[in-house]
Motif scaffolding. Structure first.
Motif, short mmCIF file in Angstrom:
data_model
loop_
_atom_site.label_atom_id
_atom_site.label_comp_id
_atom_site.label_asym_id
_atom_site.label_seq_id
_atom_site.Cartn_x
_atom_site.Cartn_y
_atom_site.Cartn_z
N ILE A 229 0.84 -1.19 0.00
CA ILE A 229 0.00 0.00 0.00
C ILE A 229 0.88 1.26 0.00
CG2 ILE A 229 -1.73 1.30 1.30
CD1 ILE A 229 -2.85 -1.20 0.11
N ASP A 230 0.51 2.22 -0.85
CA ASP A 230 1.20 3.52 -0.92
C ASP A 230 0.13 4.60 -0.77
OD1 ASP A 230 2.80 5.70 -1.38
OD2 ASP A 230 3.05 5.33 -3.53
N THR A 231 -0.16 4.96 0.49
CA THR A 231 -1.31 5.83 0.77
C THR A 231 -1.21 7.18 0.08
OG1 THR A 231 -1.56 4.75 2.92
CG2 THR A 231 -2.67 6.86 2.62
N VAL A 236 6.67 5.49 -2.83
CA VAL A 236 7.36 4.81 -1.74
C VAL A 236 6.29 4.13 -0.88
CG1 VAL A 236 8.87 5.07 0.26
CG2 VAL A 236 9.19 6.53 -1.74
N PRO A 237 6.28 2.79 -0.79
CA PRO A 237 5.23 2.11 -0.03
C PRO A 237 5.24 2.51 1.44
CG PRO A 237 6.99 0.59 -0.63
CD PRO A 237 7.26 1.85 -1.37
N ASP A 238 4.08 2.38 2.07
CA ASP A 238 3.91 2.86 3.45
C ASP A 238 4.94 2.28 4.40
OD1 ASP A 238 1.84 4.30 2.51
OD2 ASP A 238 0.25 3.20 3.56
N TYR A 239 5.32 1.01 4.22
CA TYR A 239 6.20 0.39 5.19
C TYR A 239 7.63 0.93 5.10
CZ TYR A 239 8.43 -2.86 1.82
OH TYR A 239 9.15 -3.41 0.79
N CYS A 243 7.54 9.70 5.62
CA CYS A 243 6.65 10.87 5.53
C CYS A 243 5.40 10.42 4.77
CB CYS A 243 7.34 12.03 4.81
SG CYS A 243 8.86 12.59 5.60
N PRO A 244 4.51 9.63 5.42
CA PRO A 244 3.40 8.98 4.70
C PRO A 244 2.28 9.91 4.24
CG PRO A 244 3.24 8.58 7.05
CD PRO A 244 4.54 9.28 6.85
N ASP A 253 12.30 11.78 -1.58
CA ASP A 253 13.52 10.98 -1.61
C ASP A 253 13.18 9.52 -1.38
OD1 ASP A 253 12.98 10.72 1.10
OD2 ASP A 253 14.46 12.24 1.71
N SER A 254 14.18 8.68 -1.22
CA SER A 254 13.94 7.24 -1.08
C SER A 254 13.20 6.89 0.19
CB SER A 254 15.29 6.50 -1.11
OG SER A 254 16.14 6.94 -0.06
N SER A 255 13.13 7.81 1.15
CA SER A 255 12.39 7.58 2.39
C SER A 255 10.97 8.11 2.30
CB SER A 255 13.11 8.25 3.56
OG SER A 255 14.40 7.69 3.75
N GLY A 256 10.59 8.66 1.16
CA GLY A 256 9.24 9.17 0.99
C GLY A 256 9.05 10.58 1.51
N CYS A 257 10.14 11.28 1.86
CA CYS A 257 10.03 12.64 2.38
C CYS A 257 10.30 13.65 1.27
CB CYS A 257 11.01 12.84 3.53
SG CYS A 257 10.60 11.82 4.98
N PRO A 258 9.62 14.81 1.33
CA PRO A 258 9.79 15.81 0.27
C PRO A 258 11.24 16.23 0.10
CG PRO A 258 7.90 16.35 1.65
CD PRO A 258 8.61 15.21 2.32
#
Length: 379
Positions: A229-231, A236-239, A243-244, A253-258
Motif C-alpha cells: 500500500i502507498d497511501t 514509496v510504499p507505506d512500510y 513521511c506517509p 527521496d527514497s524515504s518518501g520525504c519531500p
C-alpha cells in the motif's frame, strides 16, 4: 417417430452431456451449427409429421445473451384423411438466446425468435406456393466435447398460415445436432490451472498468478494486486515511507520525504495611500492570492521562509518613515496570518525611504515607493 420417443432422446442427451467436460471457463466463441429437425405437424396441415434440417451461425453478445441466424428445410409427407396434403418448407430464421450458464460442460438456454417460411403445397385440388411469417420460443442446451459441441432444443412454433381456408399452425419442434466453435479454445490454460495448483509464495493473501509484486515482505499490507500500500501515492510504499502524508505531486527521496528545493520567489507588491498603513480592497485581493500560494509552498517545503519589507516615499523625516514602514509590514503580516500562513515563517523589516524603486519627484513615483514587498526564500 412418436413425440415421446424424441423427447426421451433429447432428455438422455442432456443428462449424458452434463458430465462431458469439467472445465470451468466460459464458452464465448462464435460457432457454426447444423441440426436434424422433427416437427409435429398441426392437424390443419392434413399431413404427417415433418423431418428436416437446419444450418446456422451464432455468436455471443454478452455473457448471457447470444444471437443465432440460419436456414432450414423440412417436408411434411402426405397423410391424414382421405384427401392428404404434402408440404415442403424452406426459409430463414433469427433467434435470441439467453444462457443460464456459459460452462462448456452444460450450457442451458432459452430461445425466442422469428422467421419466414416459403411453402410448396400439394393438395388433391391443386398446388400452391405461399410465404408465411412465424414466431417461436423454447429452451435447449449445448455441451462441449473435444472436437464439437452437442446441442438440442425444443420449441413451440406459431405460423401465420391464413390461406386457402386454413387456420394458424401451432407446432412443437425438436432439434438435435452439433455446433463447431470458431477460434481457439481455452482448454489448455484451464488444464494448466487444474494440474498446477496456484500458491501464495510471499504469504500476502494474493495468489501468485495474480500477484504483480511477488516477494513482498511478510506482514506488509498489500492491495488487490499484491503490491504494498502507498497511501500518499509518492512511489514509496507505506512500510518504507517516513513521511506517509506527502502532498500529491511532491518530489520525494527514497524515504518518501519531500525533497528540499531552493525557493526564491517575489510576490506582487502591496501599495498604500499617503501616510497610511491600512489595506485597500485591491491589496486584500492581492494578499488572498499570495497567501494561497505561500501555504502551498510551505506544505511542499517546510523550509520556506517569508520576508515582508515595508517601504515609504521621501516625504517626512527618516525616523517617521522608518516607523511607518514597520506598521505597513506588520499590517501585511497580520493579514497573511488571518489567511492561514503561519506566523512562525514570517519576518518583517522596514527600510523606510531608503530603497525607492521610482522617483519621488512625481505622484506616480511616490505611489510606487509606498509599498510592501513580500518574498519567499529557502536554503
Amino acid at each position: 417417430m412418436r413425440a415421446s420417443s424424441v423427447l426421451a432422446l433429447l432428455g438422455a442427451a442432456c443428462i449424458f452431456s452434463s458430465s462431458a467436460f469439467a472445465e470451468e471457463y466460459k464458452e464465448m466463441r462464435p460457432y457454426f451449427t447444423e441440426s436434424l429437425t422433427y416437427t409435429f405437424g398441426d392437424s390443419e396441415r392434413n399431413a404427417d409429421d415433418a423431418w428436416g434440417g437446419y444450418i446456422g451461425l451464432g455468436a455471443a453478445l454478452t455473457e448471457y445473451w447470444g444471437l443465432e441466424a440460419g436456414l432450414f428445410y423440412q417436408a411434411f409427407p402426405m397423410g391424414g384423411n382421405s384427401d392428404p396434403n404434402r408440404w415442403e418448407e424452406w426459409g430463414v430464421e433469427a433467434n435470441a438466446l439467453y444462457f443460464y450458464s456459459r460452462k462448456p460442460s452444460f450450457s442451458p438456454y432459452f430461445k425466442f425468435g422469428l422467421g419466414t417460411a416459403w411453402t410448396d403445397l400439394e393438395t388433391p385440388a391443386g398446388d400452391a406456393d405461399t410465404r408465411q411469417p412465424f414466431y417461436q420460443a423454447g429452451l435447449g442446451f449445448m455441451s462441449a466435447f473435444k472436437y464439437f459441441t452437442l446441442r438440442g432444443d425444443v420449441a413451440y412454433r406459431y405460423t401465420d398460415a391464413k390461406f386457402s381456408g386454413l387456420d394458424d399452425f401451432q407446432e412443437p419442434q425438436l432439434r438435435l445436432g452439433i455446433a463447431i466453435p470458431i477460434g481457439k479454445a481455452e482448454v489448455a490454460e484451464a488444464d494448466d490451472k487444474m494440474t498446477a495448483p496456484v500458491t501464495d509464495s510471499d504469504g500476502d493473501g494474493v495468489l501468485d498468478d495474480r500477484d504483480q509484486c511477488p516477494g513482498t515482505p511478510r506482514g506488509v499490507r498489500v492491495d488487490a494486486k499484491g503490491c504494498p500500500i502507498d497511501t500518499d501515492g509518492d512511489g514509496v510504499p507505506d512500510y518504507l515511507d517516513k513521511c506517509p502524508a506527502s502532498p500529491a505531486g511532491t518530489p520525494v527521496d527514497s524515504s518518501g520525504c519531500p525533497l528540499a528545493t531552493k525557493v526564491d520567489r517575489k510576490f506582487e507588491d502591496v501599495n498604500f495611500g499617503f501616510d497610511r498603513f491600512d489595506l485597500t480592497d485591491y491589496a486584500r485581493v492581492t494578499l488572498d492570492k499570495t497567501a494561497g500560494e505561500i501555504n502551498a509552498m510551505v506544505q511542499k517545503n517546510p523550509g520556506v521562509r517569508i520576508e515582508v519589507e515595508g517601504h515609504t516615499d521621501s516625504i517626512g523625516t527618516n525616523e517617521y518613515n522608518q516607523a511607518l514602514g514597520v506598521r505597513r509590514a506588520t499590517a501585511v503580516k497580520d493579514y497573511l496570518i488571518r489567511k492561514g500562513v503561519s506566523g512562525d515563517v514570517i519576518t518583517t523589516r522596514s527600510y523606510g525611504e531608503t530603497k525607492p524603486i521610482a522617483t519621488n519627484d512625481t505622484a506616480k513615483g511616490r505611489l510606487l515607493n509606498r509599498r510592501t514587498e513580500i518574498r519567499a526564500t529557502s536554503e
